[in-house]
Design a protein around this motif. Structure first.
Motif, mmCIF file in Angstrom:
data_model
loop_
_atom_site.group_PDB
_atom_site.id
_atom_site.type_symbol
_atom_site.label_atom_id
_atom_site.label_comp_id
_atom_site.label_asym_id
_atom_site.label_seq_id
_atom_site.Cartn_x
_atom_site.Cartn_y
_atom_site.Cartn_z
ATOM 1 N N SER A 45 1.762 10.371 4.196
ATOM 2 C CA SER A 45 1.984 10.903 2.852
ATOM 3 C C SER A 45 3.415 10.536 2.454
ATOM 4 O O SER A 45 4.253 10.219 3.306
ATOM 5 C CB SER A 45 1.811 12.422 2.845
ATOM 6 N N GLU A 67 -2.097 9.345 9.482
ATOM 7 C CA GLU A 67 -3.442 9.035 9.980
ATOM 8 C C GLU A 67 -3.450 7.608 10.506
ATOM 9 O O GLU A 67 -3.011 6.679 9.829
ATOM 10 C CB GLU A 67 -4.424 9.153 8.806
ATOM 11 N N LEU A 93 -8.624 0.198 2.772
ATOM 12 C CA LEU A 93 -7.997 1.432 2.324
ATOM 13 C C LEU A 93 -8.224 1.611 0.834
ATOM 14 O O LEU A 93 -8.047 0.673 0.060
ATOM 15 C CB LEU A 93 -6.496 1.347 2.627
ATOM 16 N N ASP A 94 -8.575 2.806 0.426
ATOM 17 C CA ASP A 94 -8.738 3.142 -0.981
ATOM 18 C C ASP A 94 -7.348 3.352 -1.575
ATOM 19 O O ASP A 94 -6.632 4.270 -1.179
ATOM 20 C CB ASP A 94 -9.572 4.413 -1.110
ATOM 21 N N SER A 96 -6.336 4.552 -4.272
ATOM 22 C CA SER A 96 -6.131 5.790 -5.028
ATOM 23 C C SER A 96 -5.580 6.907 -4.142
ATOM 24 O O SER A 96 -5.072 7.901 -4.648
ATOM 25 C CB SER A 96 -7.437 6.232 -5.692
ATOM 26 N N ARG A 97 -5.654 6.737 -2.821
ATOM 27 C CA ARG A 97 -5.094 7.737 -1.903
ATOM 28 C C ARG A 97 -3.579 7.771 -1.980
ATOM 29 O O ARG A 97 -2.958 8.787 -1.683
ATOM 30 C CB ARG A 97 -5.502 7.435 -0.463
#
Length: 128
Positions: A45, A67, A93-94, A96-97
């Motif tokens: 994050s 992660e 990987l998306d 939007s995360r």
């Protein structure tokens, strides 16, 4: 230190991350003249990345944050210039995360893993 370059490409609204290589300053193995580096890719994050960058995470390490998205296979004999073409899975990987990608270059040793170097990159930078 060391690092890993990443390449991103759009595919069905996903980003593909492929580790290509690193340039390490030395051989980190204490018991061998050669080493087989590999990369661990983590998604942090923004807050975790800021804490890690400032050393303000109270004893945490990059090995415990975020992660794990995956790892490359070790480059046997990669020594100071490991390359992972053909050894690196594609990490999808998306975007939007959001967040920050952490690339940790490691070697496996007799007493566990040794960190050779690491680098972070904001996911938004890869998308530009």
């Amino acid at each position: 230190g060391g690092g890993c370059r990443a390449a991103g490409a759009w595919r069905r609204e996903m980003v593909e991350i492929v580790c290509q290589g690193a340039n390490l300053t030395r051989v980190f193995s204490k018991f061998s003249q050669t080493q087989a580096p590999y990369v661990e890719v983590r998604l942090l994050s923004t807050d975790e990345a800021l804490q890690l960058g400032r050393g303000a995470c109270g004893g945490c390490s990059s090995a415990t944050l975020g992660e794990v998205l995956g790892r490359t296979r070790p480059h046997e004999g990669g020594n100071q210039k490991p390359r992972w073409e053909g050894l690196s899975p594609v990490f999808a990987l998306d975007p939007s995360r959001g967040g920050v990608l952490l690339f940790r270059v490691l070697i496996a040793g007799v007493v566990g893993e040794t960190l050779c170097g690491e680098g972070m990159m904001e996911l938004s930078v890869i998308l530009r």
